[in-house]
Write a protein that holds these residues in place. Sequence first.
Motif, PDB file in Angstrom:
ATOM      1  N   PRO A   1       0.842  -1.202   0.000  1.00  0.00           N
ATOM      2  CA  PRO A   1       0.000   0.000   0.000  1.00  0.00           C
ATOM      3  C   PRO A   1       0.880   1.257   0.000  1.00  0.00           C
ATOM      4  O   PRO A   1       1.854   1.326   0.767  1.00  0.00           O
ATOM      5  CB  PRO A   1      -0.773  -0.102   1.321  1.00  0.00           C
ATOM      6  CG  PRO A   1      -0.587  -1.505   1.802  1.00  0.00           C
ATOM      7  CD  PRO A   1       0.722  -1.962   1.245  1.00  0.00           C
ATOM      8  N   TRP A   2       0.526   2.195  -0.863  1.00  0.00           N
ATOM      9  CA  TRP A   2       1.285   3.456  -0.933  1.00  0.00           C
ATOM     10  C   TRP A   2       0.616   4.430   0.020  1.00  0.00           C
ATOM     11  O   TRP A   2      -0.241   5.208  -0.363  1.00  0.00           O
ATOM     12  CB  TRP A   2       1.301   3.967  -2.381  1.00  0.00           C
ATOM     13  CG  TRP A   2       2.415   4.925  -2.643  1.00  0.00           C
ATOM     14  CD1 TRP A   2       2.362   6.286  -2.490  1.00  0.00           C
ATOM     15  CD2 TRP A   2       3.741   4.632  -3.111  1.00  0.00           C
ATOM     16  NE1 TRP A   2       3.586   6.840  -2.827  1.00  0.00           N
ATOM     17  CE2 TRP A   2       4.437   5.848  -3.207  1.00  0.00           C
ATOM     18  CE3 TRP A   2       4.401   3.443  -3.440  1.00  0.00           C
ATOM     19  CZ2 TRP A   2       5.766   5.924  -3.635  1.00  0.00           C
ATOM     20  CZ3 TRP A   2       5.715   3.522  -3.865  1.00  0.00           C
ATOM     21  CH2 TRP A   2       6.386   4.757  -3.959  1.00  0.00           C
ATOM     22  N   GLU A   3       1.002   4.395   1.271  1.00  0.00           N
ATOM     23  CA  GLU A   3       0.274   5.101   2.311  1.00  0.00           C
ATOM     24  C   GLU A   3       0.986   6.379   2.732  1.00  0.00           C
ATOM     25  O   GLU A   3       2.131   6.623   2.370  1.00  0.00           O
ATOM     26  CB  GLU A   3       0.116   4.203   3.546  1.00  0.00           C
ATOM     27  CG  GLU A   3       1.439   3.965   4.246  1.00  0.00           C
ATOM     28  CD  GLU A   3       1.355   2.962   5.382  1.00  0.00           C
ATOM     29  OE1 GLU A   3       0.377   2.206   5.428  1.00  0.00           O
ATOM     30  OE2 GLU A   3       2.280   2.937   6.202  1.00  0.00           O
ATOM     31  N   GLY A   4       0.275   7.179   3.483  1.00  0.00           N
ATOM     32  CA  GLY A   4       0.893   8.341   4.101  1.00  0.00           C
ATOM     33  C   GLY A   4       0.931   9.590   3.252  1.00  0.00           C
ATOM     34  O   GLY A   4       1.525  10.585   3.662  1.00  0.00           O
TER      35      GLY A   4
ATOM     36  N   ALA B   1      -4.606   6.697   8.613  1.00  0.00           N
ATOM     37  CA  ALA B   1      -5.049   8.023   9.052  1.00  0.00           C
ATOM     38  C   ALA B   1      -5.985   7.926  10.253  1.00  0.00           C
ATOM     39  O   ALA B   1      -6.181   8.904  10.970  1.00  0.00           O
ATOM     40  CB  ALA B   1      -5.743   8.751   7.903  1.00  0.00           C
ATOM     41  N   PHE B   2      -6.587   6.738  10.469  1.00  0.00           N
ATOM     42  CA  PHE B   2      -7.549   6.553  11.565  1.00  0.00           C
ATOM     43  C   PHE B   2      -6.880   6.049  12.839  1.00  0.00           C
ATOM     44  O   PHE B   2      -7.530   5.914  13.863  1.00  0.00           O
ATOM     45  CB  PHE B   2      -8.640   5.541  11.169  1.00  0.00           C
ATOM     46  CG  PHE B   2      -9.277   5.822   9.824  1.00  0.00           C
ATOM     47  CD1 PHE B   2      -9.549   7.133   9.442  1.00  0.00           C
ATOM     48  CD2 PHE B   2      -9.598   4.789   8.965  1.00  0.00           C
ATOM     49  CE1 PHE B   2     -10.137   7.414   8.210  1.00  0.00           C
ATOM     50  CE2 PHE B   2     -10.189   5.056   7.732  1.00  0.00           C
ATOM     51  CZ  PHE B   2     -10.454   6.370   7.355  1.00  0.00           C
TER      52      PHE B   2
ATOM     53  N   ASP C   1      -4.369  11.240  11.270  1.00  0.00           N
ATOM     54  CA  ASP C   1      -4.956  12.563  11.077  1.00  0.00           C
ATOM     55  C   ASP C   1      -6.338  12.558  11.713  1.00  0.00           C
ATOM     56  O   ASP C   1      -7.265  11.936  11.198  1.00  0.00           O
ATOM     57  CB  ASP C   1      -5.056  12.897   9.585  1.00  0.00           C
ATOM     58  CG  ASP C   1      -5.623  14.303   9.372  1.00  0.00           C
ATOM     59  OD1 ASP C   1      -6.062  14.940  10.358  1.00  0.00           O
ATOM     60  OD2 ASP C   1      -5.636  14.758   8.211  1.00  0.00           O
ATOM     61  N   PRO C   2      -6.484  13.245  12.843  1.00  0.00           N
ATOM     62  CA  PRO C   2      -7.767  13.225  13.568  1.00  0.00           C
ATOM     63  C   PRO C   2      -8.919  13.770  12.732  1.00  0.00           C
ATOM     64  O   PRO C   2     -10.085  13.521  13.052  1.00  0.00           O
ATOM     65  CB  PRO C   2      -7.497  14.118  14.783  1.00  0.00           C
ATOM     66  CG  PRO C   2      -6.285  14.917  14.440  1.00  0.00           C
ATOM     67  CD  PRO C   2      -5.488  14.082  13.495  1.00  0.00           C
ATOM     68  N   LYS C   3      -8.614  14.509  11.695  1.00  0.00           N
ATOM     69  CA  LYS C   3      -9.696  15.083  10.875  1.00  0.00           C
ATOM     70  C   LYS C   3     -10.184  14.111   9.807  1.00  0.00           C
ATOM     71  O   LYS C   3     -11.098  14.435   9.051  1.00  0.00           O
ATOM     72  CB  LYS C   3      -9.225  16.385  10.233  1.00  0.00           C
ATOM     73  CG  LYS C   3      -8.928  17.470  11.263  1.00  0.00           C
ATOM     74  CD  LYS C   3      -8.467  18.750  10.573  1.00  0.00           C
ATOM     75  CE  LYS C   3      -7.604  19.592  11.510  1.00  0.00           C
ATOM     76  NZ  LYS C   3      -6.498  20.218  10.808  1.00  0.00           N
ATOM     77  N   SER C   4      -9.542  12.972   9.707  1.00  0.00           N
ATOM     78  CA  SER C   4     -10.027  11.956   8.786  1.00  0.00           C
ATOM     79  C   SER C   4     -10.734  10.878   9.592  1.00  0.00           C
ATOM     80  O   SER C   4     -10.203  10.418  10.600  1.00  0.00           O
ATOM     81  CB  SER C   4      -8.855  11.337   8.017  1.00  0.00           C
ATOM     82  OG  SER C   4      -9.312  10.452   7.018  1.00  0.00           O
ATOM     83  N   ASP C   5     -11.943  10.518   9.199  1.00  0.00           N
ATOM     84  CA  ASP C   5     -12.609   9.408   9.878  1.00  0.00           C
ATOM     85  C   ASP C   5     -13.260   8.507   8.836  1.00  0.00           C
ATOM     86  O   ASP C   5     -13.501   8.928   7.706  1.00  0.00           O
ATOM     87  CB  ASP C   5     -13.614   9.927  10.912  1.00  0.00           C
ATOM     88  CG  ASP C   5     -14.818  10.569  10.250  1.00  0.00           C
ATOM     89  OD1 ASP C   5     -15.733   9.833   9.847  1.00  0.00           O
ATOM     90  OD2 ASP C   5     -14.835  11.815  10.121  1.00  0.00           O
TER      91      ASP C   5
ATOM     92  N   ASN D   1     -15.992   9.706   6.663  1.00  0.00           N
ATOM     93  CA  ASN D   1     -15.661  10.795   5.751  1.00  0.00           C
ATOM     94  C   ASN D   1     -14.141  10.858   5.591  1.00  0.00           C
ATOM     95  O   ASN D   1     -13.487  11.784   6.081  1.00  0.00           O
ATOM     96  CB  ASN D   1     -16.209  12.122   6.293  1.00  0.00           C
ATOM     97  CG  ASN D   1     -16.039  13.242   5.287  1.00  0.00           C
ATOM     98  OD1 ASN D   1     -15.866  12.994   4.085  1.00  0.00           O
ATOM     99  ND2 ASN D   1     -16.062  14.481   5.768  1.00  0.00           N
ATOM    100  N   PRO D   2     -13.589   9.860   4.913  1.00  0.00           N
ATOM    101  CA  PRO D   2     -12.130   9.751   4.851  1.00  0.00           C
ATOM    102  C   PRO D   2     -11.502  10.908   4.073  1.00  0.00           C
ATOM    103  O   PRO D   2     -12.026  11.320   3.033  1.00  0.00           O
ATOM    104  CB  PRO D   2     -11.897   8.428   4.126  1.00  0.00           C
ATOM    105  CG  PRO D   2     -13.177   8.086   3.447  1.00  0.00           C
ATOM    106  CD  PRO D   2     -14.269   8.795   4.173  1.00  0.00           C
ATOM    107  N   ARG D   3     -10.432  11.418   4.608  1.00  0.00           N
ATOM    108  CA  ARG D   3      -9.756  12.533   3.961  1.00  0.00           C
ATOM    109  C   ARG D   3      -8.622  12.055   3.058  1.00  0.00           C
ATOM    110  O   ARG D   3      -8.337  12.657   2.043  1.00  0.00           O
ATOM    111  CB  ARG D   3      -9.203  13.466   5.043  1.00  0.00           C
ATOM    112  CG  ARG D   3      -8.344  14.581   4.513  1.00  0.00           C
ATOM    113  CD  ARG D   3      -7.946  15.565   5.596  1.00  0.00           C
ATOM    114  NE  ARG D   3      -9.103  16.243   6.176  1.00  0.00           N
ATOM    115  CZ  ARG D   3      -9.024  17.393   6.847  1.00  0.00           C
ATOM    116  NH1 ARG D   3      -7.862  17.986   7.017  1.00  0.00           N
ATOM    117  NH2 ARG D   3     -10.094  17.942   7.351  1.00  0.00           N
ATOM    118  N   TRP D   4      -7.992  10.957   3.446  1.00  0.00           N
ATOM    119  CA  TRP D   4      -6.787  10.506   2.724  1.00  0.00           C
ATOM    120  C   TRP D   4      -6.979   9.121   2.107  1.00  0.00           C
ATOM    121  O   TRP D   4      -7.665   8.277   2.680  1.00  0.00           O
ATOM    122  CB  TRP D   4      -5.576  10.498   3.675  1.00  0.00           C
ATOM    123  CG  TRP D   4      -5.367  11.835   4.317  1.00  0.00           C
ATOM    124  CD1 TRP D   4      -5.434  12.131   5.641  1.00  0.00           C
ATOM    125  CD2 TRP D   4      -5.071  13.066   3.661  1.00  0.00           C
ATOM    126  NE1 TRP D   4      -5.207  13.464   5.860  1.00  0.00           N
ATOM    127  CE2 TRP D   4      -4.979  14.067   4.656  1.00  0.00           C
ATOM    128  CE3 TRP D   4      -4.879  13.440   2.331  1.00  0.00           C
ATOM    129  CZ2 TRP D   4      -4.710  15.407   4.358  1.00  0.00           C
ATOM    130  CZ3 TRP D   4      -4.610  14.766   2.030  1.00  0.00           C
ATOM    131  CH2 TRP D   4      -4.514  15.730   3.036  1.00  0.00           C
TER     132      TRP D   4
END
Length: 155
Positions: free
Chosen positions: A25-28, A76-77, A85-89, A92-95
């Motif tokens: 996985p190309w993560e981050g 991110a979770f 990233d607390p703003k991604s859940d 509603n995934p941000r990344w």
Amino acid sequence: MNYWLMKSEPDVFGIDDLARVGTEPWEGVRNYQARNMLRDAMAVGDHAFFYHSNTAQPGIVGMMRIARAGYPDPVAFDPEHRYYDPKSDPDNPRWYRVDVAFERKFPQVISLSWLKQQPEMADCPLVKRGNRLSIMPITSAQWAFVLAQVPEIKS
DNA sequence: GCCAACGTTGGC
DNA sequence: GCCAACGTTGGC
């Protein structure tokens, strides 16, 4: 069929690591422009150059294939994770990330300094000043031009 | 909405 | 290790 270039620091994850694991996985990725490409544009079967950044000899070191299209980046979770990233859940995934599969390592690095001198690459974001995009599209002409530098694939 | 401060990227 | 370039944050 689209072509891409994806940067990674070899001290973190390099072409030899991908060769060893096969698929990864190309993560981050935490940049919106790159996120949009991961989420919306990259398709299974697309090809991508593997680029080593932040290293003694930055450049293209091999190629890979997109093995799974964009899906939410679960790290991110994870509050314990470096890329949390607390703003991604999950609702509603941000990344996003894709999975990439190793195809080949080039016999030598196609260096950034060389690429910068090639008129064929002048429009590639990679060679533009101040470029920090970690994922970018490559035109089919640029793709073919770079591959033509790899002796084993000529013919 | 502006923009200064800050953190990060990434070549060198 | 340095630092230019850039993206993001947050005060106002």
